[in-house]
Write an enzyme that holds these catalytic residues in place. Structure first.
Site: not given
Ligand code: DHB
Ligand code: FE
Length: 295
Positions: A13, A60, A194, A241
């Site tokens: 997402h 978030h 991430h 996540e």
């Molecule tokens: C990013 C990824 C995410 O899942 C999020 O909620 C906010 C930022 C990113 O890769 O920048």
């Molecule tokens: Fe996220």
């Protein structure tokens, strides 16, 4: 005729993907290969638009703050307005809910001993709207109603993989007991690896992500036993996540619990309609997977 789960969709997402769509940047060199990779999923969903989507995602700190931290929050509202941090609310259509289906899921799943939080009013952030945009593009209105299921993966403690898989199983039973002729898809969103802050910011673990997809397809019950610390160590702090994908996976027929496995009429593993892995998008590895029930 009862409702049925026809397919599960799994997708990242990343908020920057939403911004690329909203600002007409999808043809730029950086984004073009990723959006080319999304095309088979978009073609599939044009042919397989469901009557409703149960969309498993995480907020978030937009709809929920630190005042209340529901582990599993089901949306019962008729509509949800977009909201977001950072770039602000996305210019996307209002998300329409399915209050009747949602109320039935609430009743059934709570009676199956899952203590859901029920939400009659909330906004939805990129966790929910970016998956819709990835799949449906930029329509004037979203083509089907959405039942949001917000999972806390932001503030510890987070739910275990096993609990997520079990919730998916309970949701399947709920859908199959809804006395309404509906094709329902369940989407698991977020991920892949991430980490957005700290000394490991930018961490991307491609072999781990690909193995996660392999295991999600072939042996979700085993994958559900993986402790949350493994997600964080291997896939980064926001890689947790991915635990939400197990909710959608648990709702497929081959995960259904039956007293006698010989009685399992529809136990065949789902077919893999589409699979994509792409690095990078912002700070995140993007994964996408579509699993369809066999007829
Ligand atoms: C990013 C990824 C995410 O899942 C999020 O909620 C906010 C930022 C990113 O890769 O920048
Ligand atoms: Fe996220």
């Amino acid at each position: 005729m009862s409702a049925r789960i026809t397919a599960s969709v799994f997708t990242s997402h990343v908020p920057a993907i939403g911004v690329a769509i909203d600002r007409g940047k999808t043809g730029e060199t950086y984004w073009q290969p990723l959006f080319a990779g999304f095309q088979p999923a978009r073609a599939w969903i044009r042919e397989n638009t469901p009557d409703a989507v149960i969309l498993v995602y995480n907020d978030h700190a937009n709809a929920f703050g630190l005042e209340m931290i529901p582990t599993f929050a089901l949306g019962l509202a008729a509509s949800y307005e977009p909201a977001d941090e950072g770039w602000g609310p996305r210019p996307v259509p209002t998300v329409h809910g399915h209050p009747e289906l949602a109320a039935h899921i609430a009743h059934s799943v709570i009676q199956q001993d899952f203590d859901l939080t029920l939400v009659n009013e909330m906004t939805v952030d990129h966790g929910l709207t970016v998956p819709l945009s990835i799949m449906f593009g930029q329509p004037q209105a979203w083509p089907c109603p959405v039942v949001p299921l917000a999972v806390n993966v932001v503030q510890y403690p987070v739910p275990s993989g096993r609990r997520c898989l079990q919730l998916g199983q309970a949701i399947r039973r709920a859908v199959e007991s809804f006395d309404n002729d509906l094709d329902v898809q369940i989407w698991g969103t977020g991920g892949m690896s991430h980490q957005l802050q700290g000394p490991r910011a930018g961490l991307i673990n491609q072999p781990w992500d690909k193995a996660f997809m392999d295991r999600l397809i072939a042996d979700p019950a085993d994958l559900a036993g993986m402790p949350h610390i493994d997600y964080v160590r291997e896939a980064g702090s926001e890689g947790i996540e991915l635990v939400m994908w197990l909710i959608a996976r648990g709702a497929m027929s081959d995960c259904a619990e039956v007293a006698d496995p010989a009685e399992r009429a529809d136990s065949a593993a789902p077919s893999v309609v589409h699979r994509l892995y792409h690095v990078p998008a912002s700070n995140t590895a993007v994964g996408q997977l579509i699993l369809e029930e066999r007829p």
